[in-house]
Write a protein that holds these residues in place. Structure first.
Motif, PDB file in Angstrom:
ATOM      1  N   SER A 195       0.826  -1.210   0.000  1.00 28.11           N
ATOM      2  CA  SER A 195       0.000   0.000   0.000  1.00 28.11           C
ATOM      3  C   SER A 195       0.857   1.256   0.000  1.00 28.11           C
ATOM      4  CB  SER A 195      -0.938   0.002   1.209  1.00 28.11           C
ATOM      5  OG  SER A 195      -1.784  -1.118   1.196  1.00 28.11           O
ATOM      6  N   ARG A 196       1.900   1.235   0.827  1.00 30.14           N
ATOM      7  CA  ARG A 196       2.785   2.402   0.886  1.00 30.14           C
ATOM      8  C   ARG A 196       3.465   2.635  -0.460  1.00 30.14           C
ATOM      9  NH1 ARG A 196       6.050   5.178   4.626  1.00 30.14           N
ATOM     10  NH2 ARG A 196       6.892   6.937   3.476  1.00 30.14           N
ATOM     11  N   LEU A 197       3.888   1.552  -1.127  1.00 28.99           N
ATOM     12  CA  LEU A 197       4.555   1.676  -2.419  1.00 28.99           C
ATOM     13  C   LEU A 197       3.609   2.268  -3.461  1.00 28.99           C
ATOM     14  CD1 LEU A 197       7.200   1.073  -3.941  1.00 28.99           C
ATOM     15  CD2 LEU A 197       6.249  -1.160  -4.520  1.00 28.99           C
ATOM     16  N   LEU A 198       2.362   1.811  -3.475  1.00 30.67           N
ATOM     17  CA  LEU A 198       1.375   2.367  -4.412  1.00 30.67           C
ATOM     18  C   LEU A 198       1.189   3.865  -4.171  1.00 30.67           C
ATOM     19  CD1 LEU A 198      -1.503  -0.284  -4.599  1.00 30.67           C
ATOM     20  CD2 LEU A 198       0.421   0.025  -6.118  1.00 30.67           C
ATOM     21  N   LEU A 246      -5.203   4.799 -12.529  1.00 30.95           N
ATOM     22  CA  LEU A 246      -6.211   4.275 -11.610  1.00 30.95           C
ATOM     23  C   LEU A 246      -5.526   3.366 -10.590  1.00 30.95           C
ATOM     24  CD1 LEU A 246      -9.159   3.920 -10.748  1.00 30.95           C
ATOM     25  CD2 LEU A 246      -9.349   2.067 -12.412  1.00 30.95           C
ATOM     26  N   VAL A 247      -5.540   3.776  -9.321  1.00 30.32           N
ATOM     27  CA  VAL A 247      -4.881   3.033  -8.245  1.00 30.32           C
ATOM     28  C   VAL A 247      -5.923   2.187  -7.518  1.00 30.32           C
ATOM     29  CG1 VAL A 247      -3.492   3.211  -6.160  1.00 30.32           C
ATOM     30  CG2 VAL A 247      -3.202   4.894  -7.985  1.00 30.32           C
ATOM     31  N   ILE A 248      -5.668   0.871  -7.432  1.00 32.12           N
ATOM     32  CA  ILE A 248      -6.601  -0.036  -6.744  1.00 32.12           C
ATOM     33  C   ILE A 248      -5.804  -0.868  -5.744  1.00 32.12           C
ATOM     34  CG2 ILE A 248      -8.468  -1.700  -7.004  1.00 32.12           C
ATOM     35  CD1 ILE A 248      -8.606  -1.086  -9.940  1.00 32.12           C
ATOM     36  N   ASP A 249      -5.753  -0.401  -4.510  1.00 33.47           N
ATOM     37  CA  ASP A 249      -5.102  -1.165  -3.451  1.00 33.47           C
ATOM     38  C   ASP A 249      -6.048  -2.265  -2.973  1.00 33.47           C
ATOM     39  OD1 ASP A 249      -3.167  -1.863  -1.633  1.00 33.47           O
ATOM     40  OD2 ASP A 249      -3.738  -0.357  -0.150  1.00 33.47           O
ATOM     41  N   ASP A 250      -5.526  -3.462  -2.732  1.00 37.01           N
ATOM     42  CA  ASP A 250      -6.363  -4.625  -2.358  1.00 37.01           C
ATOM     43  C   ASP A 250      -7.394  -4.902  -3.436  1.00 37.01           C
ATOM     44  OD1 ASP A 250      -5.014  -5.033   0.028  1.00 37.01           O
ATOM     45  OD2 ASP A 250      -6.372  -3.760   1.176  1.00 37.01           O
ATOM     46  N   VAL A 251      -6.922  -5.124  -4.655  1.00 38.51           N
ATOM     47  CA  VAL A 251      -7.819  -5.300  -5.799  1.00 38.51           C
ATOM     48  C   VAL A 251      -8.729  -6.511  -5.624  1.00 38.51           C
ATOM     49  CG1 VAL A 251      -6.166  -6.690  -7.115  1.00 38.51           C
ATOM     50  CG2 VAL A 251      -7.872  -5.312  -8.332  1.00 38.51           C
ATOM     51  N   THR A 274      -4.264   3.554 -17.101  1.00 38.84           N
ATOM     52  CA  THR A 274      -3.233   2.626 -16.629  1.00 38.84           C
ATOM     53  C   THR A 274      -3.595   2.188 -15.216  1.00 38.84           C
ATOM     54  OG1 THR A 274      -1.507   3.685 -17.943  1.00 38.84           O
ATOM     55  CG2 THR A 274      -0.797   2.334 -16.085  1.00 38.84           C
ATOM     56  N   LEU A 275      -3.687   0.876 -15.017  1.00 36.55           N
ATOM     57  CA  LEU A 275      -4.025   0.343 -13.697  1.00 36.55           C
ATOM     58  C   LEU A 275      -2.761   0.177 -12.862  1.00 36.55           C
ATOM     59  CD1 LEU A 275      -6.604  -2.503 -14.457  1.00 36.55           C
ATOM     60  CD2 LEU A 275      -7.059  -0.145 -13.816  1.00 36.55           C
ATOM     61  N   LEU A 276      -2.869   0.509 -11.597  1.00 39.41           N
ATOM     62  CA  LEU A 276      -1.800   0.271 -10.634  1.00 39.41           C
ATOM     63  C   LEU A 276      -2.463  -0.398  -9.435  1.00 39.41           C
ATOM     64  CD1 LEU A 276       1.094   0.550  -9.755  1.00 39.41           C
ATOM     65  CD2 LEU A 276       0.621   2.874  -9.005  1.00 39.41           C
ATOM     66  N   ALA A 277      -2.284  -1.719  -9.302  1.00 45.98           N
ATOM     67  CA  ALA A 277      -3.054  -2.485  -8.319  1.00 45.98           C
ATOM     68  C   ALA A 277      -2.130  -3.298  -7.421  1.00 45.98           C
ATOM     69  CB  ALA A 277      -4.033  -3.415  -9.040  1.00 45.98           C
ATOM     70  N   SER A 278      -2.707  -3.727  -6.284  1.00 45.28           N
ATOM     71  CA  SER A 278      -1.998  -4.642  -5.394  1.00 45.28           C
ATOM     72  C   SER A 278      -2.934  -5.762  -4.989  1.00 45.28           C
ATOM     73  CB  SER A 278      -1.507  -3.903  -4.139  1.00 45.28           C
ATOM     74  OG  SER A 278      -2.599  -3.571  -3.301  1.00 45.28           O
ATOM     75  N   GLY A 279      -2.371  -6.944  -4.713  1.00 42.83           N
ATOM     76  CA  GLY A 279      -3.184  -8.073  -4.293  1.00 42.83           C
ATOM     77  C   GLY A 279      -3.285  -9.133  -5.362  1.00 42.83           C
ATOM     78  N   VAL A 280      -4.426  -9.792  -5.425  1.00 40.94           N
ATOM     79  CA  VAL A 280      -4.683 -10.854  -6.399  1.00 40.94           C
ATOM     80  C   VAL A 280      -5.836 -10.423  -7.287  1.00 40.94           C
ATOM     81  CG1 VAL A 280      -5.354 -13.258  -6.695  1.00 40.94           C
ATOM     82  CG2 VAL A 280      -3.887 -12.611  -4.790  1.00 40.94           C
ATOM     83  N   LEU A 281      -5.679 -10.554  -8.598  1.00 38.33           N
ATOM     84  CA  LEU A 281      -6.728 -10.116  -9.513  1.00 38.33           C
ATOM     85  C   LEU A 281      -7.985 -10.951  -9.332  1.00 38.33           C
ATOM     86  CD1 LEU A 281      -4.839  -9.503 -12.897  1.00 38.33           C
ATOM     87  CD2 LEU A 281      -5.684  -7.797 -11.282  1.00 38.33           C
ATOM     88  N   PRO A 282      -9.159 -10.321  -9.175  1.00 40.46           N
ATOM     89  CA  PRO A 282     -10.412 -11.085  -9.141  1.00 40.46           C
ATOM     90  C   PRO A 282     -10.727 -11.626 -10.528  1.00 40.46           C
ATOM     91  CG  PRO A 282     -10.865  -8.735  -9.123  1.00 40.46           C
ATOM     92  CD  PRO A 282      -9.373  -8.871  -9.030  1.00 40.46           C
TER      93      PRO A 282
END
Length: 718
Positions: free
Chosen positions: A36-39, A99-104, A125-133
């Motif tokens: 999250s901090r990195l995003l 578009l930032v999506i933390d905990d995608v 451009t997506l910038l996400a963290s976690g596992v893609l649903p």
């Protein structure tokens, strides 16, 4: 320990994110490694010509495109993906959008489909963290795995020696959040002193999931303190197996065990601690044992006996003062506020208090004043306690948490949500989560409150917190308002195990949440009885703010006539605007007074309490014989409901969507924004006469007399 971690050790990954091309990038890694901090850091480095937008996962399927609801129109519901894409892209003008999506993985299906559609436009451009649903799985995103950071020396900015840094790295396993908690606890207890870790290791953290695969509901609520999985003797090493070499070492080890929720082991440690004859040593051991017995094990009678015996055996003024303050804390937590204040006064009169003892006395006085509705006195004591924070914060961090609890409780009781939501300098993270959740719930933002309370509940798996009751109570309350019966039930069950009823002053958030769980099940009558019982218990303990909240909830559930007189009596000498407003709301609801209910609605809105404002307006719509007046109140209720995460309470069941066409919605929105009929005609490319005719019809449907009143109705006042 700095409150915000220095951003070090991720320069390469940060560069890779900033230079991302194509559809986007997915950051993966174990919980706590800093995704999250990195995003957030990467988003902050976006060029000026790029518009940065954030999705907010976790809203749930009850809110259409919930993760993007803050980017979509409030009063004109968007249910079409194409229209939602067009609306969101409009925020970026003609340029690119990040578009930032933390905990995608927490995205609801509708939001995930919308995110996929946005990625397919070529502008996002997506910038996400976690596992893609699953809906996002076809997207080809650059993968950026994060390994745990082990350079603790650099993270702590060189404030610990090399051996201690290596030891902390092994204990935390690269989990930055746990490292933060570990260092704070060790410094508070003296185990970490001047950059050096004394003696041998502390308990290692429980194993973490290898990946962020947990959704909000998949993650179980924390177990009770004595059933939390704990490392065995071999993992603790010689430090736990050998007898303590000194009283100070035993006190430090007991403090760490208690902070990890292992109160029984802490009591064993204290029971076998080396005894010393001097008063200061006896007072220190008795104080620690009493606190662990009362707050860790829920045995306040034993705690009282320990303190009473110690008071009979010590003779120095300093030691007697310390024990007297501990008795004041014990009285405070069982909600004996007057006794706590008397004990605090007696302690202050014994001798001039040192900075730590003085801060503890101020904390007792501040919390007692806040809980009994003495707002001005409470804030004065909070300021007095925080005045010399540097002299006591490292030795008594729990004092800071209690002072902040008193501060936000005062502001909540007078209805100042902005002040209540301000972040304090010395807060327990569980208490902070509970406070934020309570503020968000008061604003009607129940989904955000739900997420905030979940964040606090997750922390309870790491150890004991006296604020488990407020946190789990807020989780249950928000979940019930959101219609999530499973989470509400689980939170209440967890509260029964984790929140000690002996901490009576901190138990009432659970007592106030339980009736709303009944409401969510449709048992409104039982809920009213539960709230009346909670109010009676709070009044018996002179906990005025809790009594007021319980009685006003009865008004919200439609039984104002039962409690109007009691609310009026409680509000007579209460400080702030909220108590008197709740009493006026009760009187108007009991009398079926349309104008009084509408007035209460506007006053609640001015305080930022959109849900209460919506309920008062909906009640007004039910009582007026004139269709136009009833329609105006109903429309106002509907407008306010749109700002409340679509929560439904008994009062809002009739808050129907106004019967306007899409064009009429647009015209109404433009009027609310201050546009003239001529401006609207030009913008919508319609004849001025048509706009005027549509305005007449809109005002008729919404029950207002003209464009000026329409603008007042639709424009948020907060």
């Amino acid at each position: 320990m700095v409150t915000t971690w220095p951003f070090v050790g991720r320069e390469g990954e940060l560069t890779a994110i900033v230079e991302t091309t194509g559809i986007g990038l997915l950051v993966t890694g174990a919980p706590g490694v800093g995704k999250s901090r990195l995003l957030a850091e990467a988003a902050g480095l976006a060029p000026d010509e790029v518009t940065v937008l954030d999705a907010r996962p976790g809203q749930g399927p009850s809110v259409p495109f919930g993760a993007f609801s803050h980017l979509l129109p409030v009063r004109v519901p968007v249910t079409d993906v194409a229209l939602a894409v067009e609306t969101i892209l409009a925020r970026g003008g003609s340029g690119r959008v990040l578009l930032v999506i933390d905990d995608v993985h927490l995205l609801d299906d509708d939001s995930a489909h919308l995110a996929r559609a946005l990625a397919g436009t070529g502008r996002v451009t997506l910038l996400a963290s976690g596992v893609l649903p699953q809906p996002l799985s076809p997207l080809v995103l650059t993968s950026l795995p994060l390994a745990p950071l082990t350079d603790v020396q650099e993270l702590l900015d060189g404030t610990v020696d090399e051996a201690t840094a290596a030891h902390l790295a092994a204990l935390s396993g690269g989990d930055l959040r746990y490292l933060h908690e570990l260092v704070r606890a060790a410094r508070a207890t003296g185990v970490l002193d001047d950059g050096h870790w004394k003696d041998a290791p502390v308990p290692v953290p429980a194993p973490r999931p290898a990946e962020d695969t947990l959704t909000t509901r998949a993650e179980p609520l924390p177990a009770a303190p004595e059933t939390v999985a704990a490392p065995g003797p071999t993992e603790l090493g010689a430090w736990a197996e050998e007898p303590a070499g000194s009283l100070e070492e035993a006190l430090a080890r007991a403090a760490l065990l208690a902070s990890l929720g292992r109160a029984a082991e802490a009591e064993t440690e204290l029971g076998g601690a080396p005894r010393r004859p001097e008063d200061r040593a006896r007072a220190a051991l008795a104080s620690k044992r009493a606190a662990n017995l009362a707050y860790g094990l829920g045995r306040p009678e034993e705690a009282d006996r320990v303190l009473a015996i110690a008071l009979e055996t010590v003779t120095t003024e300093e030691s007697r003062q310390r024990l007297m303050v501990e008795k004041a804390f014990a009285a405070l937590h069982r909600a004996a506020s007057r006794e706590a204040l008397d004990l605090a006064d007696d302690a202050a009169a014994i001798t001039t208090a040192g900075p730590v003892t003085a801060a503890r006395i101020h904390a007792v006085e501040a919390v007692a004043a806040a809980l009994t509705g003495q707002s001005t006195a409470g804030l004065d004591k909070v300021r007095a306690g925080l005045q010399h924070i540097g002299a006591w914060s490292s030795q008594a961090p729990e004092v800071g948490a209690l002072l902040e609890f008193a501060r936000y409780s005062v502001w909540m009781s007078v209805g100042d949500l902005d002040a209540a939501g301000e972040e304090g300098a010395q807060e327990d993270p569980v208490a902070r989560a509970a406070a934020q959740a309570r503020v968000l719930r008061a604003r009607g933002q129940v989904q955000a409150a739900l997420r905030e309370a979940w964040n606090g509940a997750r922390l309870l798996s790491r150890g004991h917190s006296p604020f488990a009751g407020p946190c789990l109570g807020e989780l249950a309350h928000a979940a019930a308002l959101a219609g999530d019966l499973e989470t509400a039930r689980d939170a209440l069950e967890a509260a029964d195990k984790r929140a000690l009823p002996t901490l009576r002053a901190l138990w009432f958030p659970v007592a106030l949440a339980r009736p709303w769980y009944l409401v969510a099940q449709g048992a409104v009558g039982a809920a009213v009885h539960g709230l009346l019982d909670a109010a009676a218990a709070a009044e018996a303990l002179e906990l005025r703010p809790y009594a007021l909240a319980a009685l006003h909830d009865v008004v919200r559930l439609g039984a104002a006539g039962v409690v109007a007189d009691r609310l009026a009596q409680l509000a007579e000498d209460a400080e702030g605007d909220l108590a008197a407003l709740c009493a006026r709301h009760a009187d108007a609801a009991a009398a079926g007074d349309w104008s009084g209910l509408i007035g209460a609605s506007f006053e609640f809105e001015e305080l930022g309490m959109a849900l209460h404002a919506a309920e008062a307006a909906a009640q007004a719509a039910e009582v007026h014989w004139d269709k136009q007046q009833a329609a105006a109140a109903g429309t106002r209720a509907w407008v306010l409901v749109q700002r409340c995460d679509q929560v439904r309470t008994p009062a809002l069941r009739t808050a129907a969507v106004p019967d306007l066409s899409r064009v009429q919605y647009e015209i109404a929105e433009l009027v609310a924004a201050g546009s003239s009929e001529l401006d609207i005609a030009e913008r919508l490319q319609m004849p001025s006469r048509t706009v005027a005719e549509q305005l007449v019809e809109i005002c008729s449907k919404l029950g207002v007399s003209g464009p000026e009143r329409l603008a007042v109705l639709l424009s948020p006042s907060v």
